[in-house]
Design a protein around this motif. Structure first.
Motif, PDB file in Angstrom:
ATOM      1  N   PRO A 107       7.516  -9.600   4.496  1.00 42.24           N
ATOM      2  CA  PRO A 107       7.212 -10.627   3.495  1.00 42.24           C
ATOM      3  C   PRO A 107       6.543 -11.862   4.085  1.00 42.24           C
ATOM      4  O   PRO A 107       5.929 -12.634   3.357  1.00 42.24           O
ATOM      5  CB  PRO A 107       8.599 -11.008   2.955  1.00 42.24           C
ATOM      6  N   TYR A 108       6.653 -12.049   5.413  1.00 47.95           N
ATOM      7  CA  TYR A 108       6.248 -13.322   6.000  1.00 47.95           C
ATOM      8  C   TYR A 108       4.731 -13.380   6.225  1.00 47.95           C
ATOM      9  O   TYR A 108       4.041 -14.264   5.704  1.00 47.95           O
ATOM     10  CB  TYR A 108       7.009 -13.512   7.314  1.00 47.95           C
ATOM     11  N   HIS A 109       4.178 -12.438   6.980  1.00 49.01           N
ATOM     12  CA  HIS A 109       2.747 -12.468   7.312  1.00 49.01           C
ATOM     13  C   HIS A 109       2.024 -11.188   6.933  1.00 49.01           C
ATOM     14  O   HIS A 109       0.875 -10.994   7.313  1.00 49.01           O
ATOM     15  CB  HIS A 109       2.555 -12.706   8.817  1.00 49.01           C
ATOM     16  N   TRP A 153      -7.088  -5.348  -0.327  1.00 47.65           N
ATOM     17  CA  TRP A 153      -6.083  -6.357  -0.634  1.00 47.65           C
ATOM     18  C   TRP A 153      -6.762  -7.662  -1.027  1.00 47.65           C
ATOM     19  O   TRP A 153      -7.693  -8.118  -0.373  1.00 47.65           O
ATOM     20  CB  TRP A 153      -5.155  -6.590   0.562  1.00 47.65           C
ATOM     21  N   ILE A 192      -2.170  -7.893   7.063  1.00 48.76           N
ATOM     22  CA  ILE A 192      -2.983  -8.435   5.972  1.00 48.76           C
ATOM     23  C   ILE A 192      -3.604  -9.776   6.347  1.00 48.76           C
ATOM     24  O   ILE A 192      -4.773 -10.027   6.078  1.00 48.76           O
ATOM     25  CB  ILE A 192      -2.109  -8.551   4.694  1.00 48.76           C
ATOM     26  N   THR A 193      -2.862 -10.624   7.047  1.00 46.23           N
ATOM     27  CA  THR A 193      -3.385 -11.951   7.379  1.00 46.23           C
ATOM     28  C   THR A 193      -4.187 -11.959   8.676  1.00 46.23           C
ATOM     29  O   THR A 193      -4.529 -13.035   9.177  1.00 46.23           O
ATOM     30  CB  THR A 193      -2.218 -12.956   7.503  1.00 46.23           C
ATOM     31  N   LYS A 195      -0.992 -17.653   3.129  1.00 47.35           N
ATOM     32  CA  LYS A 195      -1.813 -16.821   2.257  1.00 47.35           C
ATOM     33  C   LYS A 195      -1.063 -15.593   1.749  1.00 47.35           C
ATOM     34  O   LYS A 195      -1.328 -15.101   0.660  1.00 47.35           O
ATOM     35  CB  LYS A 195      -3.060 -16.365   3.043  1.00 47.35           C
ATOM     36  N   TYR A 196      -0.121 -15.103   2.554  1.00 46.46           N
ATOM     37  CA  TYR A 196       0.603 -13.912   2.133  1.00 46.46           C
ATOM     38  C   TYR A 196       1.957 -14.239   1.497  1.00 46.46           C
ATOM     39  O   TYR A 196       2.226 -13.847   0.363  1.00 46.46           O
ATOM     40  CB  TYR A 196       0.795 -12.959   3.319  1.00 46.46           C
ATOM     41  N   LEU A 197       2.789 -14.964   2.222  1.00 46.58           N
ATOM     42  CA  LEU A 197       4.151 -15.248   1.713  1.00 46.58           C
ATOM     43  C   LEU A 197       4.116 -15.923   0.346  1.00 46.58           C
ATOM     44  O   LEU A 197       4.891 -15.580  -0.550  1.00 46.58           O
ATOM     45  CB  LEU A 197       4.894 -16.151   2.705  1.00 46.58           C
ATOM     46  N   MET A 204      12.182 -17.974   4.690  1.00 49.74           N
ATOM     47  CA  MET A 204      11.702 -17.337   5.915  1.00 49.74           C
ATOM     48  C   MET A 204      12.255 -18.037   7.162  1.00 49.74           C
ATOM     49  O   MET A 204      12.645 -17.397   8.130  1.00 49.74           O
ATOM     50  CB  MET A 204      10.169 -17.345   5.953  1.00 49.74           C
ATOM     51  N   THR A 243      -7.380 -14.226   2.006  1.00 48.60           N
ATOM     52  CA  THR A 243      -6.571 -13.160   2.561  1.00 48.60           C
ATOM     53  C   THR A 243      -6.398 -13.353   4.066  1.00 48.60           C
ATOM     54  O   THR A 243      -5.311 -13.201   4.590  1.00 48.60           O
ATOM     55  CB  THR A 243      -7.212 -11.796   2.262  1.00 48.60           C
ATOM     56  N   TRP A 244      -7.501 -13.680   4.717  1.00 45.52           N
ATOM     57  CA  TRP A 244      -7.384 -13.952   6.160  1.00 45.52           C
ATOM     58  C   TRP A 244      -8.495 -14.889   6.600  1.00 45.52           C
ATOM     59  O   TRP A 244      -9.537 -14.978   5.963  1.00 45.52           O
ATOM     60  CB  TRP A 244      -7.364 -12.662   6.980  1.00 45.52           C
ATOM     61  N   GLY A 286      -0.885 -18.292   9.694  1.00 45.71           N
ATOM     62  CA  GLY A 286      -0.890 -16.943   9.139  1.00 45.71           C
ATOM     63  C   GLY A 286      -0.199 -16.733   7.801  1.00 45.71           C
ATOM     64  O   GLY A 286      -0.690 -16.002   6.940  1.00 45.71           O
ATOM     65  N   HIS A 287       0.948 -17.385   7.582  1.00 47.41           N
ATOM     66  CA  HIS A 287       1.817 -16.870   6.528  1.00 47.41           C
ATOM     67  C   HIS A 287       1.466 -17.323   5.109  1.00 47.41           C
ATOM     68  O   HIS A 287       1.736 -16.612   4.151  1.00 47.41           O
ATOM     69  CB  HIS A 287       3.265 -17.281   6.812  1.00 47.41           C
ATOM     70  N   ASP A 290       1.947 -22.955  10.784  1.00 47.65           N
ATOM     71  CA  ASP A 290       1.542 -21.550  10.922  1.00 47.65           C
ATOM     72  C   ASP A 290       0.307 -21.249  10.080  1.00 47.65           C
ATOM     73  O   ASP A 290       0.329 -21.384   8.859  1.00 47.65           O
ATOM     74  CB  ASP A 290       2.718 -20.673  10.474  1.00 47.65           C
ATOM     75  N   ARG A 322       1.934 -15.864  -1.985  1.00 50.63           N
ATOM     76  CA  ARG A 322       1.058 -15.285  -3.004  1.00 50.63           C
ATOM     77  C   ARG A 322       1.698 -15.276  -4.385  1.00 50.63           C
ATOM     78  O   ARG A 322       1.015 -15.280  -5.398  1.00 50.63           O
ATOM     79  CB  ARG A 322       0.640 -13.867  -2.599  1.00 50.63           C
ATOM     80  N   PHE A 373       0.870  -1.178   0.000  1.00 49.51           N
ATOM     81  CA  PHE A 373       0.000   0.000   0.000  1.00 49.51           C
ATOM     82  C   PHE A 373       0.908   1.230   0.000  1.00 49.51           C
ATOM     83  O   PHE A 373       2.011   1.171   0.537  1.00 49.51           O
ATOM     84  CB  PHE A 373      -0.871   0.039   1.267  1.00 49.51           C
ATOM     85  N   GLY A 421      -6.820  -9.583   8.968  1.00 52.29           N
ATOM     86  CA  GLY A 421      -8.088  -8.959   8.640  1.00 52.29           C
ATOM     87  C   GLY A 421      -8.189  -7.515   9.088  1.00 52.29           C
ATOM     88  O   GLY A 421      -7.323  -7.002   9.798  1.00 52.29           O
TER      89      GLY A 421
END
Lengths: 399, 399, 399
Positions: free
Chosen positions: B106-108, C251, B123-124, C203-205, C360, C219-220, C200-201, C198, C207, B99, B126
């Motif tokens: 980069p991780y979460h 996002w 981001i993860t 969905k983001y790492l 990571m 996303t979450w 959390g990661h 984990d 991508r 953004f 919400g």
């Protein structure tokens, strides 16, 4: 030599319990405190550091017994200085000679007299520099023998002895030809030295070396350590070319395509006296073919030549292997030795064979350790080192 | 400035004992405790870390004064964040911008506002993440000058001063052209800084550099340190092009194929006042051609241009060399400077000449050390650093 | 399981304060002392160390839980010995087999029985060696499953359990085909294990991974941890494919050229019970698609195959990644799975996707750390490890 005597007592009585190390299962080196503390070598000895031909007017940096030393040849003579300018800690070996008989630091031109290490000029401080004569770097006694440069590492309170008094006696006053290798190696110098005199490993570790095609070795021996003067000798009381291990199997290195073991075996004797003496060994006057003296000088007497190894401490994890072979001939007779050395010995013995030793020295990791019967060669050496050091300390204390 | 004054007192009286360091033979830095403790640099200053053109939307990792920092340019402005996500310790410089105005791990996808380092979205987790606004990463003040990005390393309790107030005065409000090098180097930043202002070494160490073909240098000088404002200046009271060292020999760098020393020598004076002032130096208004200020900023005034060096602490064993040359011309006149810079200065001065310094800085190993007369430049610098730091501490304490 | 229950209590009530970690902002691992101490792994478990095909008559050196181990296959069976000869510390893995059922040290021929590690012959000490039978090297239980060699690292006082009792239940008594990767990686095994489970990661790492072209990810989520037997399961109560972060932006990873998210979402339920169960997951009988058990065994259930990851501790800074995919088919039906595995899964999933995790894991640096809501998967795992270890200790103490 109480300790040494006790550790070798009864060595001739091959099956007696007294032959085995007195402290079975001992894991550490606490019985040899001086030896235990000598990770970077024993001080108060001469060590060969490089070939004479490698030292010239351009300074050469070496590390010996953990000390950084700059070597430089001036007017034919080699000088050794502590390799650190006292001004700002820059290595003097990075500098060069701006004036005869001196060495100048590259940074500010601090100029030290090679003879005594005294600061005799500071180029960037002008002719009237007040610091001249007030600063010195340590110098080391240097000598040259066997085509090599030797440096004496001082022991506080002790006057340096002559290099000749430390060399093997047979190298003084005799003519000989010499070939050798100097090689930096990893591993503590004590592992290298113990490996060199070690009675146990050669027969097994080197079984795959090409050298062994020409030099048959037994499977196991009964060995006695015989002290004589400053040397300790390995003497074989029994030699066994093959063995049947109960419940495990038969083991031998005899092969039809290798040289066969000799019909006669010398230097043996359950009585503690050799039945018959190897005429070649006898010609040197040694009681055994392998001998060791301080500060880590090995001598292996072969028919026609003697092989020496010097284990030179660099730091706690590195040493320098110096292996030389000496042939006591002169003139055109020595050509045969050179042909043999360059054509075979250098590659097979100083190369592949010795490379197997280097491999083991690198991975030896003791103490802790568990000693076995053939390690009498190791414990006798450690005791020798311990006693000679104690004697030195007593002499210094008496002054 | 008691300490500084005392260490330079009588500097004009070239042979007086008082000129020599007050503690001859001192080996350590205990007289300069702040300086001694500043292995990773002095906090509370701006440091140039890279060229402005190297910082864009993709984060760049740098280490400054032992701290890991992520630089990123957003909407034209460079931001600096502590380069560690507080969640699991991953470097934020491995992340990117998801953004505008933010940087995401980069991780979460923990997303930090560039302006103040606050966690503004995860981001993860919400849109209703409860941890947002409760976590921050440290941010550093950033500015850009001389085509470089500068970062301020905070000192607890001190408000950051402006970068302009730390830059050399002549660079404010004047037009100039600039060429330079930024280079990572090994060795502590203090050795680099001391080397830069060191009166003693240039004449000797650099005798072999090509730069010296065009720039003759003396054999030795008598030097005085003159403080003026936040700067200390080296002033030559005597310049000696050759010397006869008693019992050692004659030394000179004069050669028929080099430029010859100038007929006139400026900035000299046994009286403590210059006999005649170099018109070029005078044009800048400096009392000497070499000057130094905190936190390690060297200025060498040449006819027509000024050379600056910044010694940027990375960690205790590494620094960054930032060398720039500035020419106070504009427009088409600056083409000549660029031709000279790219054709010669960059290679001879910022390259080979400065490379000799890098070599020495890398191998300097002090304390212990033994100082000599020309080291008055070093001790004056250390005292300057010590006093300015004491002043800072006093100001913080008074708040 | 008090601790575990408390850390997951109310997990179904997605917005309740009780769902958040009980110690917000906790920075260290002091609540999990056993886990904190397990830098080199938990003892008392089986670990896969290499492919069965890699172990033959030539010894193989591996490091497991900080211990050096020599593996050798004799007469079809793999044996594991502590990789250090007690004599002089030389690695036994440098040796070879001189007799059936034994391994001999390369240095002096100390020969150890593979079955129990007892010294059964010393080649250089002859058939009557007195040290035989008095020295042993430690041996480790070894078994083979899934085409891999597994070694049991003993815990003092505990009898080894069978390897089968530690394997995932569905792998016992079923036929399956298997493909996988074993890869040495940097970073502590706990970071690898925590990364694997984990919530959390991923969905983001991931991508940007190609795998994600075929496998859309949200996303979450709102996630609950469900313990069942020795496993803990991740169950999604809410899945959000896109999000608007207030004051920051929107996002999503939806792209027109990627597979689209599924119309139906399984395994959800604010009530704590799944609204509808994924028929594929249900076919395995698991409450969630991702599950984890001691000592670091991850299971991801996909339609048609299950992916397992084992995080094998090497030392405090290295682990071994063991990733295998299992397809429960037989005969010619498995050809399709192999084609899919070799053509895509191996490169996209075990390769690029898993490589992002390795990146990571390598740079994770915790504690200190700041946990957030999705880290309930990490804290539940740590608590599981803590409790199972406490149970083991209690059982040993009761004996």
């Amino acid at each position: 030599m109480t300790e040494l005597d006790s550790s070798v007592s009864g060595a001739g009585d091959t099956r007696a319990p007294a032959r085995r190390p007195k402290r079975p299962g001992r894991q550490d080196w606490s019985s040899w405190p001086e030896y235990n503390a000598a990770a970077t070598g024993f001080r108060g000895y001469w060590y060969p550091v490089t070939w004479s031909s490698h030292v010239n007017g351009k300074p050469l940096a070496v590390t010996l017994c953990g000390e950084k030393i700059a070597l430089v040849r001036d007017n034919g003579k080699v000088h050794a200085l502590h390799d650190r300018c006292p001004h700002r800690g820059v290595p003097l070996s990075f500098g060069d000679q701006q004036f005869p008989g001196t060495l100048s630091c590259p940074y500010h031109g601090w100029t030290f007299r090679l003879g005594d290490g005294e600061l005799c000029a500071v180029i960037t401080d002008g002719p009237e520099s007040r610091i001249c004569g007030k600063v010195r770097v340590q110098t080391y006694p240097v000598d040259e023998r066997l085509g090599m440069v030797w440096v004496y590492v001082p022991l506080a309170g002790e006057e340096p002895h002559s290099l000749d008094s430390q060399l093997p006696e047979e190298l003084l006053g005799n003519s000989f030809m010499l070939g050798g290798r100097i090689e930096p190696r990893t591993g503590n110098w004590r592992f290298a030295c113990e490996n060199g005199f070690d009675e146990g490993h050669a027969k097994y570790l080197h079984r795959t070396s090409l050298w062994r095609l020409f030099k048959p070795m037994p499977t196991w021996n009964i060995t006695r350590i015989v002290p004589e003067g400053r040397w300790i000798y390995r003497v074989q009381d029994e030699v066994h070319w093959e063995a049947d291990f109960p419940g495990v199997g038969r083991w031998t290195t005899k092969r039809w395509w290798k040289f066969q073991p000799p019909k006669e075996t010398f230097n043996l004797g359950n009585t503690g006296k050799p039945k018959k003496v190897d005429p070649v060994i006898e010609s040197y006057g040694f009681p055994g073919f392998a001998s060791l003296a301080m500060p880590g000088m090995l001598r292996i007497a072969y028919p026609g030549f003697i092989h020496y190894e010097f284990y030179v401490p660099v730091d706690a994890d590195h040493h320098q292997y110096v292996g030389v072979m000496v042939n006591f001939t002169e003139g055109w007779k020595s050509l045969g030795f050179y042909a043999k050395y360059l054509g075979a010995i250098r590659w097979l013995f100083h190369g592949q064979f010795s490379g197997q030793d280097a491999w083991m020295v690198d991975v030896t990791d003791a103490p802790p350790e568990k000693l076995y019967r053939p390690d009498v060669s190791l414990t006798a050496w450690r005791t020798l080192a311990e006693e000679e050091t104690a004697k030195k300390r007593a002499e210094i204390g008496a002054k």
